[in-house]
Design an enzyme around this catalytic site. Sequence first.
Site, short mmCIF file in Angstrom:
data_model
loop_
_atom_site.label_atom_id
_atom_site.label_comp_id
_atom_site.label_asym_id
_atom_site.label_seq_id
_atom_site.Cartn_x
_atom_site.Cartn_y
_atom_site.Cartn_z
N GLY A 1 14.89 55.06 8.62
CA GLY A 1 14.54 53.75 8.17
C GLY A 1 15.73 52.76 8.28
CB SER A 2 15.87 49.18 8.78
OG SER A 2 15.13 48.69 7.72
CG ASP A 3 15.83 52.55 3.84
OD1 ASP A 3 15.52 52.76 4.79
OD2 ASP A 3 15.66 52.89 2.79
CB THR B 1 10.82 56.21 -4.82
OG1 THR B 1 10.93 54.86 -5.73
CG2 THR B 1 9.72 56.82 -4.93
#
Length: 116
Positions: A38-40, A62
């Site tokens: 993921g880009s995060d 989460t």
Amino acid sequence: FNLIKRYLLKKSELKCYEIKDLNLKSLIKVNVNYKQVGSDRLTNAISLLNNRDNFIILDLGTATTFDVVIKKTYHGGVIAPGIKTSLNTLSDKATLIPRMNLKKISKVSIFIYCIN
């Protein structure tokens, strides 16, 4: 999001970019399947890059993620259930462990011990 970008440009003269629109491969070497990260998680890694240090990045949300960065290379990581999900599952499956409510706290102390 466009409203926020325009506001930041007007007030600070800083141009704002969406991570998904950037070529992250040009900022960090990725040693895993790029499409599966993921880009995060890559953004977290990019924020720490330097030529000297290695990092294990923990992101507690989460989901709980652990990512490894060695020098300027992202080497992958692990995604695990978040704290609340883990706690709820544990109390559901282990009958002797009661259900507990998590409370937000205002101050957290972190101790990090590093060995070279």
